[in-house]
Design a protein around this motif. Structure first.
Motif, PDB file in Angstrom:
ATOM      1  N   ASN A 146     -23.718 -16.882 -22.825  1.00  0.00           N
ATOM      2  CA  ASN A 146     -23.948 -18.268 -23.225  1.00  0.00           C
ATOM      3  C   ASN A 146     -23.470 -18.517 -24.652  1.00  0.00           C
ATOM      4  O   ASN A 146     -23.743 -17.736 -25.560  1.00  0.00           O
ATOM      5  CB  ASN A 146     -25.436 -18.607 -23.134  1.00  0.00           C
ATOM      6  N   LYS A 190     -14.912 -21.238 -23.702  1.00  0.00           N
ATOM      7  CA  LYS A 190     -16.278 -21.176 -24.197  1.00  0.00           C
ATOM      8  C   LYS A 190     -17.248 -21.400 -23.040  1.00  0.00           C
ATOM      9  O   LYS A 190     -17.113 -22.364 -22.275  1.00  0.00           O
ATOM     10  CB  LYS A 190     -16.521 -22.226 -25.286  1.00  0.00           C
ATOM     11  N   ILE A 191     -18.206 -20.503 -22.902  1.00  0.00           N
ATOM     12  CA  ILE A 191     -19.238 -20.614 -21.877  1.00  0.00           C
ATOM     13  C   ILE A 191     -20.465 -21.227 -22.532  1.00  0.00           C
ATOM     14  O   ILE A 191     -21.063 -20.624 -23.423  1.00  0.00           O
ATOM     15  CB  ILE A 191     -19.595 -19.231 -21.289  1.00  0.00           C
ATOM     16  N   ASP A 196     -26.457 -24.227 -19.940  1.00  0.00           N
ATOM     17  CA  ASP A 196     -26.577 -25.120 -18.795  1.00  0.00           C
ATOM     18  C   ASP A 196     -27.436 -26.337 -19.148  1.00  0.00           C
ATOM     19  O   ASP A 196     -28.580 -26.453 -18.766  1.00  0.00           O
ATOM     20  CB  ASP A 196     -27.183 -24.358 -17.623  1.00  0.00           C
ATOM     21  N   GLU A 235     -14.133 -25.705 -22.117  1.00  0.00           N
ATOM     22  CA  GLU A 235     -15.514 -25.255 -22.003  1.00  0.00           C
ATOM     23  C   GLU A 235     -15.948 -25.275 -20.540  1.00  0.00           C
ATOM     24  O   GLU A 235     -15.675 -26.225 -19.811  1.00  0.00           O
ATOM     25  CB  GLU A 235     -16.446 -26.151 -22.833  1.00  0.00           C
ATOM     26  N   PHE A 236     -16.621 -24.197 -20.129  1.00  0.00           N
ATOM     27  CA  PHE A 236     -17.224 -24.121 -18.802  1.00  0.00           C
ATOM     28  C   PHE A 236     -18.737 -24.119 -18.957  1.00  0.00           C
ATOM     29  O   PHE A 236     -19.274 -23.484 -19.872  1.00  0.00           O
ATOM     30  CB  PHE A 236     -16.838 -22.822 -18.082  1.00  0.00           C
ATOM     31  N   THR A 237     -19.418 -24.797 -18.045  1.00  0.00           N
ATOM     32  CA  THR A 237     -20.874 -24.693 -17.993  1.00  0.00           C
ATOM     33  C   THR A 237     -21.262 -23.356 -17.382  1.00  0.00           C
ATOM     34  O   THR A 237     -20.733 -22.958 -16.343  1.00  0.00           O
ATOM     35  CB  THR A 237     -21.462 -25.849 -17.159  1.00  0.00           C
ATOM     36  N   PHE A 238     -22.193 -22.664 -18.020  1.00  0.00           N
ATOM     37  CA  PHE A 238     -22.609 -21.337 -17.562  1.00  0.00           C
ATOM     38  C   PHE A 238     -23.057 -21.362 -16.104  1.00  0.00           C
ATOM     39  O   PHE A 238     -22.723 -20.475 -15.316  1.00  0.00           O
ATOM     40  CB  PHE A 238     -23.731 -20.829 -18.470  1.00  0.00           C
ATOM     41  N   VAL A 248     -20.197 -21.144 -13.679  1.00  0.00           N
ATOM     42  CA  VAL A 248     -19.636 -19.791 -13.596  1.00  0.00           C
ATOM     43  C   VAL A 248     -20.507 -18.920 -12.693  1.00  0.00           C
ATOM     44  O   VAL A 248     -19.998 -18.173 -11.844  1.00  0.00           O
ATOM     45  CB  VAL A 248     -19.521 -19.169 -14.999  1.00  0.00           C
ATOM     46  N   LEU A 305     -14.597 -13.585 -13.701  1.00  0.00           N
ATOM     47  CA  LEU A 305     -14.412 -14.660 -14.671  1.00  0.00           C
ATOM     48  C   LEU A 305     -13.020 -14.612 -15.288  1.00  0.00           C
ATOM     49  O   LEU A 305     -12.362 -15.652 -15.454  1.00  0.00           O
ATOM     50  CB  LEU A 305     -15.492 -14.576 -15.749  1.00  0.00           C
ATOM     51  N   SER A 351     -13.011 -27.090 -13.903  1.00  0.00           N
ATOM     52  CA  SER A 351     -14.188 -26.534 -14.585  1.00  0.00           C
ATOM     53  C   SER A 351     -15.461 -26.842 -13.819  1.00  0.00           C
ATOM     54  O   SER A 351     -16.549 -26.484 -14.255  1.00  0.00           O
ATOM     55  CB  SER A 351     -14.296 -27.095 -16.010  1.00  0.00           C
TER      56      SER A 351
END
Length: 393
Positions: free
Chosen positions: A174, A182-183, A186, A197-200, A203, A247, A290
């Motif tokens: 996170n 960037k993770i 949530d 940016e990805f939301t955790f 993923v 990932l 994403s």
């Protein structure tokens, strides 16, 4: 503490020590382990459970089944003395996790505290502290091994779902940058796809879909679901971290699609030209890919390609990332995809699940070298949609 035996767990590539220690020795570092444990289910607090009976039994000298601990980052020598090993456990509680025996550890602490608080039970306390506890300790176990062993050790109970354990196990990602992405935590609206940016949670959804070979979300994961997960994990290599491998592979695909599409967003005129009625699913690769729908579709697709023996590992995908860039150009393929996602939205009762299914077929078409759509974005968009339609119509 005394080391009774040691052996190698070849499945998870970790050395296992079988030791005996006194209750007193274990309780000297047990409280610090509890504060670090994020993976196990919550403590059972009702006094009517079997644990309240176990507390009285422990005070009276009963023998418990062995506890199972995991130790990370320990510079292990070929031969190690009892004293050195125990000193490490005492001095490094932050590196110890309970894989099996969390509730029993709580009971041990309760029994110790109840005796300590009663001045009339000093002799009972001394006896209690000297009772013997048997412990299995996995040394230098990686995250894959932790998850695998936790699931195998707890299949007879009601543990956290495998998905929840994965989420907790990789929570250290996170708010970190992983391969340029960037993770983020949530929290709805926090991730900005335009900033890579990805939301955790997305993923985790993707990896869970990879492990279960299904793009559909699992709202209630029971014992059977955990067993299915274990069956898939059992064929994975233990030489690397499969979550990070997953990932990395998705990020590589994501970056390839970014380069093909370019920097300009899809314009309103183009939206009108393709007769997209509602708000578009996204106007660029970042927003479209994403999402949870894209990540779960990818996870399920890769899982199925592995089951079909099309690929053996994530490493088999390494040569294709540049080829996707070489074989494609422009943004027409994404316009076609957004148009098809709009049709799915218009005609589906469960829109999110339908979109996940479409992304799964899209990635299977794109990445399966036995298909005519292989590495061809335009064909993968079209043929993936046709496969989707064949399943729902």
């Amino acid at each position: 503490m005394k080391i009774l035996s040691q052996s190698k767990d070849h499945r998870i590539n970790s050395k296992n020590f079988y030791v005996e220690m006194s209750f007193k020795e274990y309780l000297e570092f047990a409280p610090q382990i509890l504060s670090n444990n994020k993976f196990q289910r919550k403590r059972v607090r009702t006094s009517k459970t079997i644990y309240s009976l176990l507390r009285e039994d422990l005070i009276n000298g009963c023998i418990m089944p062995p506890l199972v601990l995991a130790v990370t980052n320990f510079d292990l020598e070929d031969t190690i003395s009892n004293e050195v090993f125990y000193s490490f456990l005492q001095d490094n509680p932050e590196k110890i996790m309970i894989l099996d025996g969390l509730q029993r550890t709580y009971v041990l602490l309760d029994a110790y505290n109840s005796l300590k608080e009663d001045s009339t039970k000093e002799e009972q306390l001394r006896n209690f502290q000297n009772y013997t506890l048997r412990v299995e300790i996995y040394v230098n176990i990686n995250k894959f091994g932790v998850l695998y062993r936790m699931l195998t050790l707890n299949t007879g109970q009601t543990p956290m779902s495998a998905r929840h354990q994965i989420e907790m196990l990789y929570s250290d990602l996170n708010n970190t940058v992983f391969d340029g992405i960037k993770i983020v935590t949530d929290i709805e609206g926090m991730a900005n796809p335009d900033n890579n940016e990805f939301t955790f949670k997305n993923v985790i959804d993707g990896f869970n879909s990879y492990m279960n070979r299904s793009e559909l979300p699992i709202d209630r994961q029971d014992l059977l679901d955990n067993i299915r997960m274990l069956e898939k994990m059992s064929v994975e290599s233990n030489s690397s971290d499969i979550f990070e491998d997953f990932l990395k592979s998705y990020i590589n695909i994501f970056k390839s699609l970014q380069k093909v599409f370019g920097d300009e967003d899809i314009l309103d005129d183009e939206i009108d030209e393709y007769q997209i009625k509602g708000a578009p699913f996204g106007r660029n690769v970042n927003k479209v890919f994403s999402t949870s729908q894209a990540l779960t579709g990818y996870g399920a697709a890769i899982g199925k390609l592995k089951d079909f023996k099309i690929i053996k590992s994530f490493e088999d995908l390494d040569p294709i990332y540049e080829k996707i860039i070489e074989n494609n150009s422009g943004k027409q393929w994404l316009l076609e995809m957004i148009s098809k996602l709009d049709n799915i939205r218009e005609n589906s009762k469960k829109i999110g699940n339908a979109q996940r299914m479409y992304f799964q077929y899209f990635f299977r078409e794109l990445l399966n070298k036995e298909n005519e759509s292989y590495l061809d974005l335009d064909k993968a968009v079209y043929n993936g949609y046709e496969k989707y339609r064949s399943q729902v119509e």
